[in-house]
Design a protein around this motif. Structure first.
Motif, PDB file in Angstrom:
ATOM      1  N   GLU A  89       3.373  16.846  -2.521  1.00 51.20           N
ATOM      2  CA  GLU A  89       2.649  15.522  -2.475  1.00 51.20           C
ATOM      3  C   GLU A  89       3.476  14.314  -2.755  1.00 51.20           C
ATOM      4  OE1 GLU A  89      -1.876  14.090  -3.129  1.00 51.20           O
ATOM      5  OE2 GLU A  89      -0.742  14.067  -4.738  1.00 51.20           O
ATOM      6  N   ARG A  90       3.585  13.289  -2.090  1.00 47.83           N
ATOM      7  CA  ARG A  90       4.583  12.211  -2.271  1.00 47.83           C
ATOM      8  C   ARG A  90       4.089  10.806  -1.689  1.00 47.83           C
ATOM      9  NH1 ARG A  90      10.709  12.804   0.119  1.00 47.83           N
ATOM     10  NH2 ARG A  90      10.483  14.698  -1.140  1.00 47.83           N
ATOM     11  N   GLY A  91       4.405   9.641  -2.190  1.00 49.28           N
ATOM     12  CA  GLY A  91       3.816   8.489  -2.038  1.00 49.28           C
ATOM     13  C   GLY A  91       4.828   7.648  -1.068  1.00 49.28           C
ATOM     14  N   PHE A  92       4.248   7.061   0.225  1.00 53.24           N
ATOM     15  CA  PHE A  92       4.951   6.564   1.189  1.00 53.24           C
ATOM     16  C   PHE A  92       4.582   5.281   1.465  1.00 53.24           C
ATOM     17  CE2 PHE A  92       6.239  11.025   1.890  1.00 53.24           C
ATOM     18  CZ  PHE A  92       7.312  10.853   2.133  1.00 53.24           C
ATOM     19  N   THR A  93       5.145   4.140   1.559  1.00 56.28           N
ATOM     20  CA  THR A  93       4.858   2.919   2.151  1.00 56.28           C
ATOM     21  C   THR A  93       4.475   2.970   3.506  1.00 56.28           C
ATOM     22  OG1 THR A  93       6.962   1.857   2.477  1.00 56.28           O
ATOM     23  CG2 THR A  93       5.709   1.607   0.376  1.00 56.28           C
ATOM     24  N   ALA A  94       3.884   1.988   4.324  1.00 56.35           N
ATOM     25  CA  ALA A  94       3.614   2.020   5.851  1.00 56.35           C
ATOM     26  C   ALA A  94       4.955   2.343   6.520  1.00 56.35           C
ATOM     27  CB  ALA A  94       2.817   0.913   6.329  1.00 56.35           C
TER      28      ALA A  94
ATOM     29  N   ALA B 291       8.986   9.286   7.704  1.00 54.96           N
ATOM     30  CA  ALA B 291       8.594  10.553   7.049  1.00 54.96           C
ATOM     31  C   ALA B 291       7.504  11.317   7.906  1.00 54.96           C
ATOM     32  CB  ALA B 291       7.861  10.473   5.680  1.00 54.96           C
ATOM     33  N   GLN B 292       6.963  10.730   8.690  1.00 57.30           N
ATOM     34  CA  GLN B 292       5.966  11.412   9.639  1.00 57.30           C
ATOM     35  C   GLN B 292       6.928  12.449  10.616  1.00 57.30           C
ATOM     36  OE1 GLN B 292       3.706   8.993  12.148  1.00 57.30           O
ATOM     37  NE2 GLN B 292       2.241  10.338  12.393  1.00 57.30           N
ATOM     38  N   ALA B 293       8.084  12.130  11.023  1.00 56.89           N
ATOM     39  CA  ALA B 293       8.845  13.079  11.817  1.00 56.89           C
ATOM     40  C   ALA B 293       9.287  14.275  11.034  1.00 56.89           C
ATOM     41  CB  ALA B 293      10.168  12.116  12.429  1.00 56.89           C
ATOM     42  N   ASP B 294       9.365  13.873   9.710  1.00 60.37           N
ATOM     43  CA  ASP B 294       9.816  15.260   8.913  1.00 60.37           C
ATOM     44  C   ASP B 294       8.577  16.282   8.319  1.00 60.37           C
ATOM     45  OD1 ASP B 294      12.239  14.137   8.796  1.00 60.37           O
ATOM     46  OD2 ASP B 294      12.208  12.987   7.221  1.00 60.37           O
ATOM     47  N   GLY B 295       7.289  15.814   9.149  1.00 59.88           N
ATOM     48  CA  GLY B 295       6.307  16.736   8.806  1.00 59.88           C
ATOM     49  C   GLY B 295       5.366  16.171   7.827  1.00 59.88           C
ATOM     50  N   TRP B 296       5.545  14.992   7.330  1.00 58.11           N
ATOM     51  CA  TRP B 296       4.653  14.338   6.067  1.00 58.11           C
ATOM     52  C   TRP B 296       3.082  13.766   6.765  1.00 58.11           C
ATOM     53  CZ3 TRP B 296       5.232  14.960   1.000  1.00 58.11           C
ATOM     54  CH2 TRP B 296       6.421  15.395   0.762  1.00 58.11           C
ATOM     55  N   GLU B 297       2.096  14.161   6.357  1.00 64.46           N
ATOM     56  CA  GLU B 297       0.798  13.759   6.929  1.00 64.46           C
ATOM     57  C   GLU B 297      -0.106  13.026   5.865  1.00 64.46           C
ATOM     58  OE1 GLU B 297      -1.168  16.725   9.971  1.00 64.46           O
ATOM     59  OE2 GLU B 297      -0.140  17.963   8.550  1.00 64.46           O
ATOM     60  N   LYS B 298      -0.750  12.150   6.383  1.00 65.00           N
ATOM     61  CA  LYS B 298      -1.741  11.509   5.509  1.00 65.00           C
ATOM     62  C   LYS B 298      -2.723  12.265   5.160  1.00 65.00           C
ATOM     63  CE  LYS B 298      -0.426   6.734   6.994  1.00 65.00           C
ATOM     64  NZ  LYS B 298      -0.957   5.386   7.466  1.00 65.00           N
TER      65      LYS B 298
ATOM     66  N   LEU C 256     -13.566  16.371   0.125  1.00 71.61           N
ATOM     67  CA  LEU C 256     -12.304  16.788  -0.584  1.00 71.61           C
ATOM     68  C   LEU C 256     -11.205  16.204   0.477  1.00 71.61           C
ATOM     69  CD1 LEU C 256     -12.403  20.589  -1.276  1.00 71.61           C
ATOM     70  CD2 LEU C 256     -12.724  18.654  -2.557  1.00 71.61           C
ATOM     71  N   TYR C 257      -9.821  15.558  -0.299  1.00 74.77           N
ATOM     72  CA  TYR C 257      -8.758  15.226   0.558  1.00 74.77           C
ATOM     73  C   TYR C 257      -7.854  16.214   1.150  1.00 74.77           C
ATOM     74  CZ  TYR C 257      -9.651  10.422  -0.717  1.00 74.77           C
ATOM     75  OH  TYR C 257      -9.893   9.013  -0.881  1.00 74.77           O
ATOM     76  N   MET C 258      -7.681  16.292   2.517  1.00 75.73           N
ATOM     77  CA  MET C 258      -6.637  17.171   2.819  1.00 75.73           C
ATOM     78  C   MET C 258      -5.878  16.513   4.382  1.00 75.73           C
ATOM     79  SD  MET C 258      -9.407  20.040   4.654  1.00 75.73           S
ATOM     80  CE  MET C 258     -10.127  20.232   3.070  1.00 75.73           C
ATOM     81  N   THR C 259      -5.106  17.346   5.015  1.00 73.48           N
ATOM     82  CA  THR C 259      -4.378  16.517   5.994  1.00 73.48           C
ATOM     83  C   THR C 259      -5.386  16.920   7.159  1.00 73.48           C
ATOM     84  OG1 THR C 259      -3.095  18.492   6.331  1.00 73.48           O
ATOM     85  CG2 THR C 259      -2.057  16.897   4.836  1.00 73.48           C
ATOM     86  N   PRO C 260      -4.854  16.365   8.531  1.00 73.44           N
ATOM     87  CA  PRO C 260      -5.652  16.686   9.329  1.00 73.44           C
ATOM     88  C   PRO C 260      -5.477  17.875   9.912  1.00 73.44           C
ATOM     89  CG  PRO C 260      -4.826  14.342   9.468  1.00 73.44           C
ATOM     90  CD  PRO C 260      -4.508  14.905   8.534  1.00 73.44           C
ATOM     91  N   THR C 261      -4.125  18.509   9.800  1.00 73.86           N
ATOM     92  CA  THR C 261      -3.794  19.867  10.206  1.00 73.86           C
ATOM     93  C   THR C 261      -4.424  20.624   9.387  1.00 73.86           C
ATOM     94  OG1 THR C 261      -1.693  19.207  10.964  1.00 73.86           O
ATOM     95  CG2 THR C 261      -1.936  21.546  10.753  1.00 73.86           C
ATOM     96  N   GLU C 262      -4.600  20.667   8.093  1.00 76.58           N
ATOM     97  CA  GLU C 262      -5.384  21.616   7.430  1.00 76.58           C
ATOM     98  C   GLU C 262      -6.921  21.597   7.712  1.00 76.58           C
ATOM     99  OE1 GLU C 262      -2.970  21.877   3.137  1.00 76.58           O
ATOM    100  OE2 GLU C 262      -4.584  20.280   3.433  1.00 76.58           O
TER     101      GLU C 262
ATOM    102  N   LYS D   1       0.983  -1.139   0.021  1.00 77.56           N
ATOM    103  CA  LYS D   1       0.028   0.053  -0.117  1.00 77.56           C
ATOM    104  C   LYS D   1       0.828   1.274  -0.003  1.00 77.56           C
ATOM    105  CE  LYS D   1      -4.300   1.399   0.660  1.00 77.56           C
ATOM    106  NZ  LYS D   1      -5.586   0.898  -0.091  1.00 77.56           N
ATOM    107  N   GLU D   2       0.569   2.144  -0.916  1.00 73.98           N
ATOM    108  CA  GLU D   2       1.267   3.389  -0.835  1.00 73.98           C
ATOM    109  C   GLU D   2       0.492   4.605  -0.693  1.00 73.98           C
ATOM    110  OE1 GLU D   2       4.903   5.109  -4.024  1.00 73.98           O
ATOM    111  OE2 GLU D   2       3.144   4.400  -4.904  1.00 73.98           O
ATOM    112  N   TYR D   3       0.608   5.241   0.449  1.00 75.93           N
ATOM    113  CA  TYR D   3      -0.134   6.563   0.912  1.00 75.93           C
ATOM    114  C   TYR D   3       0.269   7.646   0.225  1.00 75.93           C
ATOM    115  CZ  TYR D   3      -1.605   3.098   4.423  1.00 75.93           C
ATOM    116  OH  TYR D   3      -2.123   1.853   4.985  1.00 75.93           O
ATOM    117  N   LEU D   4      -0.508   8.322  -0.376  1.00 76.08           N
ATOM    118  CA  LEU D   4      -0.325   9.799  -0.782  1.00 76.08           C
ATOM    119  C   LEU D   4      -0.062  10.951   0.339  1.00 76.08           C
ATOM    120  CD1 LEU D   4      -1.946   9.725  -4.218  1.00 76.08           C
ATOM    121  CD2 LEU D   4       0.324   9.674  -3.922  1.00 76.08           C
ATOM    122  N   CYS D   5       0.919  11.104   0.788  1.00 74.54           N
ATOM    123  CA  CYS D   5       1.172  11.998   1.989  1.00 74.54           C
ATOM    124  C   CYS D   5       1.457  13.654   1.555  1.00 74.54           C
ATOM    125  CB  CYS D   5       2.083  11.676   2.770  1.00 74.54           C
ATOM    126  SG  CYS D   5       1.686  10.013   3.505  1.00 74.54           S
ATOM    127  N   LYS D   6       1.164  14.512   2.363  1.00 71.16           N
ATOM    128  CA  LYS D   6       1.385  15.821   1.875  1.00 71.16           C
ATOM    129  C   LYS D   6       2.290  16.667   3.029  1.00 71.16           C
ATOM    130  CE  LYS D   6      -1.360  19.809  -0.136  1.00 71.16           C
ATOM    131  NZ  LYS D   6      -2.792  20.288  -0.407  1.00 71.16           N
TER     132      LYS D   6
END
Length: 444
Positions: free
Chosen positions: A165-170, A176-183, A194-200, A155-160
């Protein structure tokens, strides 16, 4: 004469195939398929002179049993269109014997397949000494250190992060989460989702409507599987098979050599023939005309024309100057005749192809009709047998059994009506096939 033939194809459920059936066919054995509950028995098939399974070091030892190996493959694949295995079919040189065939197969499989992590099931077929070849079945999934199948895709999640926007596996997302990427999740914005991050979403006060994060459609392919499925891998296999075959011929002091390149790559002007296969030869032996055999006959005729043209050109170069004009005219006439013959042959093969297509369509239609007719005949025979049994029981039934006698009478009346209906259907199908009786029905 040694020939080069290397064919690679997939065994997929999407095409109705089973790897258990393919393994049973190649090894001329009997294997039960746990996936669909079918027994595949090819023990009456002849021609398998050698069969062996090769495993990588991390594979479970019980997979040396062909039944265990391919049922494990079937169990690992859940989709109805899963690709179960890859099959390689290679031609073996007739100039050497069984021991040399085993040696070149073991050399090829150990270096090109098993060392890469594949399980291989090899069988050599040689029925009459004219077409020795080997079937090589290869697994499609890598094996981990614990002897378990790895996943083909992840599974490849499109994180932002910001506007990127970039794809990451689990596993990658944990870093990547420590570098500020969010699902990204779906949130309700007015009447849209609409798709958006929890912060937005939190900043805007939107409500999340789905727990599934945004991801790519097909996921990310396992890099090992990607390499095995690549076109470059097939080309490496083709080159490697050429190498082991020529090495064996050289070691046995045989001058013949094989070449994996095409005619075009070798600079040969002739058109190559196509693989005919056993089905085409059976059709020809029974007096029919196989499309593949007919195509090869046409190709050979075209190549003969090309050779004749080349001979005429070579002959022209040796003619003296004072006869050039006359020879050119003769040559032009010859070329015109050859051209006319070529056009006629091409027209004839086109007509044959059209006729073959029409015959296929006709055969399909009449075959379905005959099958339905046979089904009706079978039902009619069953109903007649059932009626005879009920009448016999009624005849010998004691008059004291009133209710049973009544029940039998009702069943007999109902069965007679069904028989009448089936007889009418049978007559209708005979009329549809333009047959007066069952003797006139075409046999296929």
């Amino acid at each position: 004469m040694a020939i080069y033939h290397f064919e690679a194809k997939m065994i997929s459920r999407g095409t109705g195939r089973s790897v258990v059936a393919a393994a049973a066919y190649a090894s001329c054995s009997k294997i039960y398929n746990d996936y669909d509950g079918m027994m595949h028995d090819y023990t009456r098939k002849h021609g398998c002179v050698y069969s062996e399974i090769f495993l990588p070091s991390n594979a479970p030892p019980e997979w040396q049993d062909r039944t265990e190996l391919w049922n494990a493959v079937e169990a690992a694949e859940k989709a109805k269109d899963s690709r179960l295995a890859r099959e390689l079919i290679v031609a073996l040189p007739v100039e050497i014997g069984l021991d040399e065939w085993k040696a070149i197969l073991k050399d090829f499989i150990s270096k090109q397949c098993v060392n890469k992590g594949m399980c291989a099931d090899v069988s050599i077929h040689d029925t009459d000494g004219h077409n020795p070849h080997a079937h090589i079945l290869l697994t499609m999934r890598p094996i981990d250190d614990k002897g378990k199948w790895q996943a083909k895709t992840q599974k490849e999640y499109l994180c932002k992060r910001g506007d990127e926007e970039r794809g990451f596996t689990a596993a990658e997302f944990k870093t990547a989460q420590a570098d500020g990427w969010e699902k990204q999740y779906q949130y309700k914005v007015d009447k849209k989702k609409l798709y958006m991050t929890p912060t937005e979403a939190e900043q805007q006060g939107y409500e999340r409507v789905s727990k599934n994060p945004k991801s790519t459609r097909y996921g990310r392919q396992n890099p090992i599987c990607a390499e095995w499925n690549s076109e470059e891998q097939v080309l490496r296999w083709r080159k490697a098979w050429e190498g082991v075959t020529n090495k064996a011929l050289e070691q046995n002091s045989i001058d013949a050599r094989v070449d994996c390149r095409s005619f075009k790559e070798c600079g040969i002007d002739e058109q190559p023939t196509i693989h005919e296969g056993v089905s085409a030869h059976i059709i020809e032996q029974r007096g029919g005309v196989s499309e593949r055999c007919e195509m090869n006959r046409q190709i050979k005729a075209d190549n003969a024309l090309l050779l004749e043209i080349k001979k005429q050109i070579k002959k022209l170069s040796a003619i003296v100057v004072d006869k050039v004009k006359k020879t050119v005219l003769d040559f032009a006439n010859t070329l015109e005749n050859l051209r006319n013959r070529y056009i006629f042959n091409r027209y004839e093969i086109t007509q044959n192809e059209n006729i073959s297509t029409e015959l296929k369509q006709y055969n399909t239609t009449i075959d379905v009709t005959v099958q339905r007719y046979n089904g009706i005949v079978q039902q009619l025979d069953n109903k007649i047998t059932e009626l005879k049994k009920m009448k016999a029981e009624q005849k010998h039934l004691n008059p004291i059994h009133i209710f049973r006698h009544k029940e039998l009478t009702e069943h007999i009346d109902k069965t007679e009506k069904e028989i009448k209906k089936l007889q009418n259907l049978k007559s209708a199908f005979l009329d549809k096939m333009s047959c007066k009786s069952e003797k006139d029905i075409p046999q296929y």
